[in-house]
Design an enzyme around this catalytic site. Structure first.
Site, PDB file in Angstrom:
ATOM      1  N   LYS A   1     -48.561  37.204 -12.609  1.00  0.00           N
ATOM      2  CA  LYS A   1     -47.913  37.442 -14.255  1.00  0.00           C
ATOM      3  C   LYS A   1     -46.629  38.670 -13.580  1.00  0.00           C
ATOM      4  CE  LYS A   1     -49.965  37.025 -18.401  1.00  0.00           C
ATOM      5  NZ  LYS A   1     -50.730  36.584 -18.976  1.00  0.00           N
TER       6      LYS A   1
ATOM      7  N   LYS B   1     -54.426  26.023 -14.166  1.00  0.00           N
ATOM      8  CA  LYS B   1     -54.921  26.631 -15.499  1.00  0.00           C
ATOM      9  C   LYS B   1     -54.287  25.347 -16.252  1.00  0.00           C
ATOM     10  CE  LYS B   1     -53.744  30.768 -17.084  1.00  0.00           C
ATOM     11  NZ  LYS B   1     -54.947  31.665 -18.247  1.00  0.00           N
TER      12      LYS B   1
ATOM     13  N   LYS C   1     -49.444  28.772 -21.951  1.00  0.00           N
ATOM     14  CA  LYS C   1     -48.334  28.649 -21.975  1.00  0.00           C
ATOM     15  C   LYS C   1     -46.985  29.212 -21.134  1.00  0.00           C
ATOM     16  CE  LYS C   1     -50.340  32.653 -24.442  1.00  0.00           C
ATOM     17  NZ  LYS C   1     -50.662  32.492 -25.507  1.00  0.00           N
TER      18      LYS C   1
HETATM   19  N1  AQP Z   1     -56.117  27.095 -19.867  1.00  0.00           N
HETATM   20  C1  AQP Z   1     -57.474  27.773 -20.329  1.00  0.00           C
HETATM   21  N2  AQP Z   1     -58.798  26.602 -20.094  1.00  0.00           N
HETATM   22  C2  AQP Z   1     -59.933  28.129 -21.263  1.00  0.00           C
HETATM   23  N3  AQP Z   1     -59.623  28.875 -21.659  1.00  0.00           N
HETATM   24  C3  AQP Z   1     -58.194  29.349 -21.407  1.00  0.00           C
HETATM   25  N4  AQP Z   1     -57.989  30.637 -22.740  1.00  0.00           N
HETATM   26  C4  AQP Z   1     -56.614  30.559 -22.292  1.00  0.00           C
HETATM   27  N5  AQP Z   1     -56.334  29.420 -21.062  1.00  0.00           N
HETATM   28  C5  AQP Z   1     -56.971  29.061 -21.429  1.00  0.00           C
HETATM   29  C6  AQP Z   1     -58.772  31.443 -23.147  1.00  0.00           C
HETATM   30  O1  AQP Z   1     -57.772  31.875 -24.423  1.00  0.00           O
HETATM   31  C7  AQP Z   1     -58.178  33.022 -24.669  1.00  0.00           C
HETATM   32  C8  AQP Z   1     -56.776  33.722 -25.366  1.00  0.00           C
HETATM   33  O2  AQP Z   1     -55.886  33.867 -24.388  1.00  0.00           O
HETATM   34  P1  AQP Z   1     -54.631  35.398 -24.330  1.00  0.00           P
HETATM   35  O3  AQP Z   1     -54.239  34.782 -25.641  1.00  0.00           O
HETATM   36  O4  AQP Z   1     -54.843  35.200 -23.572  1.00  0.00           O
HETATM   37  O5  AQP Z   1     -54.112  33.788 -24.336  1.00  0.00           O
HETATM   38  P2  AQP Z   1     -53.322  33.431 -23.145  1.00  0.00           P
HETATM   39  O6  AQP Z   1     -53.998  34.220 -21.836  1.00  0.00           O
HETATM   40  O7  AQP Z   1     -52.106  34.275 -22.895  1.00  0.00           O
HETATM   41  O8  AQP Z   1     -52.468  31.871 -22.683  1.00  0.00           O
HETATM   42  P3  AQP Z   1     -52.592  32.005 -20.930  1.00  0.00           P
HETATM   43  O9  AQP Z   1     -51.735  30.152 -21.907  1.00  0.00           O
HETATM   44  O10 AQP Z   1     -52.812  31.878 -20.638  1.00  0.00           O
HETATM   45  O11 AQP Z   1     -50.779  32.347 -21.370  1.00  0.00           O
HETATM   46  P4  AQP Z   1     -50.542  33.374 -19.860  1.00  0.00           P
HETATM   47  O12 AQP Z   1     -50.133  31.990 -19.047  1.00  0.00           O
HETATM   48  O13 AQP Z   1     -49.607  34.269 -21.150  1.00  0.00           O
HETATM   49  O14 AQP Z   1     -51.820  33.901 -19.335  1.00  0.00           O
HETATM   50  C9  AQP Z   1     -58.916  33.586 -24.257  1.00  0.00           C
HETATM   51  O15 AQP Z   1     -59.539  33.393 -23.556  1.00  0.00           O
HETATM   52  C10 AQP Z   1     -58.196  33.074 -22.327  1.00  0.00           C
HETATM   53  O16 AQP Z   1     -59.420  32.623 -21.091  1.00  0.00           O
END
Ligand code: AQP
Length: 332
Positions: A112, A195, A198
């Protein structure tokens, strides 16, 4: 019963398919068998730039989506992280136990901060995993249901719990990750080697649950697969097809083997058309239920207020013990 704690950030509005299949779906199942605590991680959400009005709206929106997914406030404790000040308080103590090099090795931070540029990445983003450690340890959670991307943070939680217990005496439960192999990682529909995320996925590769169902159907039908024609689960050689099979299997309950048989001799078009229909059947009522909760913000806020009260009772007890163990003079 054993306890679980997990959270989701109220950032981008809609949950995506990875959040739902990787995490939220397991949360719904675990509320039946575990003493479950689920939080809207708004303290985590401000580790990147955010708009205050959007954060507020997205926090309610995330709560509505969790309830629409099947979380039942009578069966679990659903709360907003910032309503429980003990999270920030214990995070400070855990920050003081974490090595700078140790925190620097967290791959999510490396990814990030590389995307944002080192000067723009905040110190909050750097210590994000330590706040997560505090989130989990405050509730003495035995298991933490998350996607694969969170495994390293749960390892850090285990290390810090052991370190604290070793230095100051038994205080925290050492938690285990709860990661279902099948849905641990849902991949981007346009680039099935990364993966779904968002912040990193392109709009076409990201399946948001609250999008217009027609747009979702279109994204599913234009998912990237391969130049072969055989429908077979093989993550290494056929990542796109395997991802579609995982999603199909999880949403319908059919095993992957069953699906391979059902689609034998048929083309990718058949699989995508069916999956598009399954997705529309899933997101349409999900969107409706979410809207119903949003239309009644008073009920929503009172669910969160009750959740915060239940969460605080547990968190305050753990924090008091941790403060005593590190040697803080009790306030009289
Ligand atoms: N692609 C994925 N497959 C399986 N599990 C996933 N999670 C996120 N992406 C995948 C799981 O969702 C939960 C919530 O995570 P979060 O609120 O931390 O969301 P995040 O990690 O911010 O989601 P993103 O899309 O991965 O956001 P960015 O890109 O900002 O990092 C967690 O349990 C996570 O494992």
């Amino acid at each position: 019963s054993p306890r679980v704690l997990s959270g989701i950030q109220p950032t981008a509005g809609s949950f995506h398919l990875g959040n739902y299949l990787g995490a939220v779906r397991q949360w719904v199942a675990l509320q039946e068998t575990h003493d479950a605590f689920y939080m809207l991680a708004d303290l985590h959400a401000i580790t990147v730039a955010q708009d205050p009005a959007e954060l507020r709206a997205n926090t309610r929106l995330a709560a509505a989506q969790l309830l629409a997914s099947g979380l039942d406030p009578d069966r679990c404790t659903l709360f907003v992280q910032s309503h429980v000040p003990e999270h920030a308080q214990l995070a400070w103590v855990m920050n003081c136990l974490t090595g700078f090099g140790e925190a620097s090795r967290m791959t999510q931070f490396k990814d990030k901060s590389a995307r944002q540029g080192a000067d723009r990445a905040s110190v909050g983003l750097f210590t994000y995993p330590v706040l997560q450690v505090a989130d989990i340890l405050l509730y003495q959670a035995h298991e933490v249901p998350v996607g694969e991307d969170q495994r390293q943070h749960i390892e850090l939680t285990r290390d810090l719990a052991d370190r604290f217990n070793g230095r100051f005496g038994p205080t925290f439960t050492v938690p285990k990750p709860y990661i279902l192999k099948e849905t641990a990682k849902i991949y981007d529909f346009q680039d099935p080697t990364v993966k779904m995320s968002k912040s990193a996925s392109t709009p076409k590769g990201l399946i948001n649950l609250l999008d217009d169902p027609k747009a979702t159907a279109k994204k599913v039908k234009s998912a990237v697969t391969d130049t072969d024609t055989v429908i077979r689960y093989d993550v290494e050689n056929k990542p796109g097809v395997s991802n579609l099979l995982t999603v199909h299997s999880t949403l319908t309950g059919a095993s992957v083997t069953e699906l391979e048989e059902r689609y034998a001799g048929k083309g990718y078009g058949a699989l995508k058309t069916d999956l598009a229909e399954i997705m529309v059947g899933f997101v349409t009522p999900f969107k409706e239920r979410t809207q119903q909760y949003l239309d009644d913000p008073e009920t929503l806020d009172s669910i969160l207020a009750k959740g915060a009260e239940k969460a605080r009772a547990v968190a305050a007890e753990t924090l008091a013990l941790a403060y005593e163990r590190v040697g803080f003079l009790p306030a009289k």
